[in-house]
Design a protein around this motif. Sequence first.
Motif: not given
Length: 268
Positions: A138, A163, A159, A146, A142
């Motif tokens: 976290r 996350i 993904l 990615k 994200e």
Amino acid sequence: MKGIKNVAAFAVMIGIVTLGMYVESPRLAKAKKNDQHVMKVEVEEEFAGYNGTFVLRDVKKGKTFVYNEERANKRTAPESTFKIPNALIGLQVGAVDDEYEIKEWDGVEREIPVWNQDHTLGSGMRNSVVWYYQEMARDIGEATMKEWIEKLSYGNEDLSGGIDQFWLSRSLKISPVEEVDFIEQLSNETLPFDLDVMRTVKRMMVQAEGKDYTLYGKTGQGSGIGWYVGYLDVNGKTYVFATNIDGTSADAKRITRNILTKNGFMNE
């Protein structure tokens, strides 16, 4: 001495097993045809009662042994083996400073007692503490996660499962062969991370040390699948492995270590 001789023999070539579950690839068939010194890695006994696969690569020779090739190329969730790239990314982008960074336990009782306390990045790796690595994911975010997963070409790069969930029987999937490709790059320190980052993660992965060898590994488990991935440095040679079974991570680890010991790669 017997184990050392066996390792020297295996260095000639990682061989081919002819078993009912084994399908020989064209690449391995060609290697077998062109090499007069073909050794066998005996794994049938270790897999008795288990549906699974085992991949072993001699990094120096570029030779790969595969047991159950169909499953070796099948993607499943990486589960906690993803702690390896997660730790690499977290260290690289500064989500954690080092292997000693503490995250405080949130007080929620979880099924594994050792998880119910404060942890560091290193102890979280060794004890496979899911909540620690979820919190770090976290913090990575994200978009950054990615970017790095795509840079690593890690499995299907999906993904979409969230996350802090995507690697846990959700969207991300990777095959044992792909795991071996990834771990080989880590062992060679050729991944796109700072050198100290890769060496920190490798240090956290140490599972056992003997007179002539160091074993690095990480387990993973979920949805009835057990993983054990890593590599073995022995007598100046490196062997990368991935085991994936219908069973527990403890079973996958035991099977792997039995194979490595029985075939002379490490003496315990």
